[in-house]
Design an enzyme around this catalytic site. Sequence first.
Site, PDB file in Angstrom:
ATOM      1  N   PRO A   2       0.794  -1.218   0.000  1.00  0.00           N
ATOM      2  CA  PRO A   2       0.000   0.000   0.000  1.00  0.00           C
ATOM      3  C   PRO A   2       0.832   1.275   0.000  1.00  0.00           C
ATOM      4  O   PRO A   2       1.945   1.305   0.540  1.00  0.00           O
ATOM      5  CB  PRO A   2      -0.767  -0.113   1.309  1.00  0.00           C
ATOM      6  CG  PRO A   2       0.065  -0.967   2.192  1.00  0.00           C
ATOM      7  CD  PRO A   2       1.098  -1.640   1.370  1.00  0.00           C
ATOM      8  N   GLU A   3       0.281   2.292  -0.595  1.00  0.00           N
ATOM      9  CA  GLU A   3       0.859   3.632  -0.535  1.00  0.00           C
ATOM     10  C   GLU A   3      -0.021   4.475   0.390  1.00  0.00           C
ATOM     11  O   GLU A   3      -0.905   3.943   1.051  1.00  0.00           O
ATOM     12  CB  GLU A   3       0.947   4.225  -1.942  1.00  0.00           C
ATOM     13  CG  GLU A   3       1.712   3.321  -2.902  1.00  0.00           C
ATOM     14  CD  GLU A   3       1.861   3.895  -4.308  1.00  0.00           C
ATOM     15  OE1 GLU A   3       1.981   5.123  -4.441  1.00  0.00           O
ATOM     16  OE2 GLU A   3       1.849   3.109  -5.272  1.00  0.00           O
ATOM     17  N   HIS A  96      -1.440 -16.701   5.716  1.00  0.00           N
ATOM     18  CA  HIS A  96      -0.089 -16.409   6.211  1.00  0.00           C
ATOM     19  C   HIS A  96      -0.159 -15.472   7.406  1.00  0.00           C
ATOM     20  O   HIS A  96       0.501 -14.422   7.430  1.00  0.00           O
ATOM     21  CB  HIS A  96       0.747 -15.792   5.095  1.00  0.00           C
ATOM     22  CG  HIS A  96       0.824 -16.668   3.886  1.00  0.00           C
ATOM     23  ND1 HIS A  96       1.711 -17.718   3.772  1.00  0.00           N
ATOM     24  CD2 HIS A  96       0.071 -16.691   2.755  1.00  0.00           C
ATOM     25  CE1 HIS A  96       1.533 -18.321   2.607  1.00  0.00           C
ATOM     26  NE2 HIS A  96       0.537 -17.720   1.978  1.00  0.00           N
ATOM     27  N   ARG A 115       4.747 -12.376   2.081  1.00  0.00           N
ATOM     28  CA  ARG A 115       6.185 -12.303   1.797  1.00  0.00           C
ATOM     29  C   ARG A 115       7.017 -11.935   3.022  1.00  0.00           C
ATOM     30  O   ARG A 115       8.242 -11.958   2.962  1.00  0.00           O
ATOM     31  CB  ARG A 115       6.420 -11.294   0.666  1.00  0.00           C
ATOM     32  CG  ARG A 115       5.859 -11.800  -0.658  1.00  0.00           C
ATOM     33  CD  ARG A 115       5.866 -10.711  -1.722  1.00  0.00           C
ATOM     34  NE  ARG A 115       7.206 -10.342  -2.142  1.00  0.00           N
ATOM     35  CZ  ARG A 115       7.452  -9.380  -3.021  1.00  0.00           C
ATOM     36  NH1 ARG A 115       6.460  -8.703  -3.562  1.00  0.00           N
ATOM     37  NH2 ARG A 115       8.679  -9.099  -3.356  1.00  0.00           N
TER      38      ARG A 115
END
Length: 275
Positions: A2-3, A96, A115
Site C-alpha cells: 500500500p501507498e 499467512h 512475503r
Amino acid sequence: MPELPEVETIRRDLNPELAGRVVTGVAIQQADIVLPPDDATSFGQRLEGRRILGVGRRAKYLLFHLEGGSVLQVQLRMTGRFALGRTEPDPVEFRHIAARLRLDDGRTLFYDDVRRLGGLRLLESREWERQEAGLGPEPLEPGYRAVDLERALATTRAPVKNALMDQRRVAGVGNIYASEALFRAGVDPRRPGRDLDRADLKRLHRAVRQVLREALRDAGTSFRNYRAVNGRSGSFQTSLRVYGRQGEPCRRCGSPIERIVQAGRSTFYCPSCQH
DNA sequence: CTTGTACCCTGACCGC
DNA sequence: TGCGGTCAGGGTACAA
C-alpha cells in the site's frame, strides 16, 4: 503493497475499532516480522497489557499510539494486511497469519503477510521521533505547498520518478501514484529532478495532491492482493491512467503507454503527453 | 553527501 | 503437469 491512500484507508478502518482497547495477549507465528529492537518474546512481553490510545499514520507507516507514550509501528511493505474479528478470518484468504494480538473486547487483530517483508516495531516515543524527523512532509496536509516540492527536487540529479518515491523528500508516494502523478502533470519520469522548472513543479505538486486525494476518496487501489481491513476493497484502479497499462492507448492522446524500469521498479508513462 | 544495485520473501502468471 | 523466468502499492544496507 500500500501507498499513502491505502494505508490511510486502513488507519480509518482500524482507529475506531482499536482506540481504547487493551492488548491482552500476543502470539507471534513468524518471528521475522518482529523488527528490532525486539525479538518475538520481548515484543510480546512489552506489548501485553498496554492500551491503544489511537491509530495514526505517517508516510506509509501505521502508528498504534500506546498509553505511556510508546508507539507500535506497522510497516505493511508489499503484502502486509489486517483482519479483525472474534473468530479466525477465512483461512483461504488469510493463509499467512504472522501475528495475533488479542484484545480486551474478545476480538483479535490478525496480521497476515505472505512475503514477510513488513513487520511490527515497538518504539519508545524518542526513538520514533528520531526516525520521523528523517521523513519528508505529508503531501495531503493543507500546508504542503509547491515550494516544498520545489525544495525537495531542486538539487537532485535523480530521475524525478525516483525522487518522488524517496520518502525523505515527500512522504507516502509509491510506485503507482508516482507514475500517475507524473502523467497528470505531463512530466517525463526520466527527467532529473533539478531540471524541472517552476511551472513543471507547480503542475506536479497539484497532480500529486490530486491523485492521492482521489485515491483516498475511493479507498485506495485494489488489485492483486490489497484489501482494506476485513476484505473491503478500494476502487481507484478504474481511475488509473498509466499504471499497468503498457501497450494500451493513452486516454488523452491514444499513443501506446510505455513501460520502462527505473531503480528496479516499473514506470508507466505516455511518451507523447509527458515531456 | 548522492545515487544505483542487491536483497529480503512468496506466489501468480506466462511461455515452452 | 512441470519448469524456469519474470514480476509484484517497499525499504534498507552497502558499494561506487
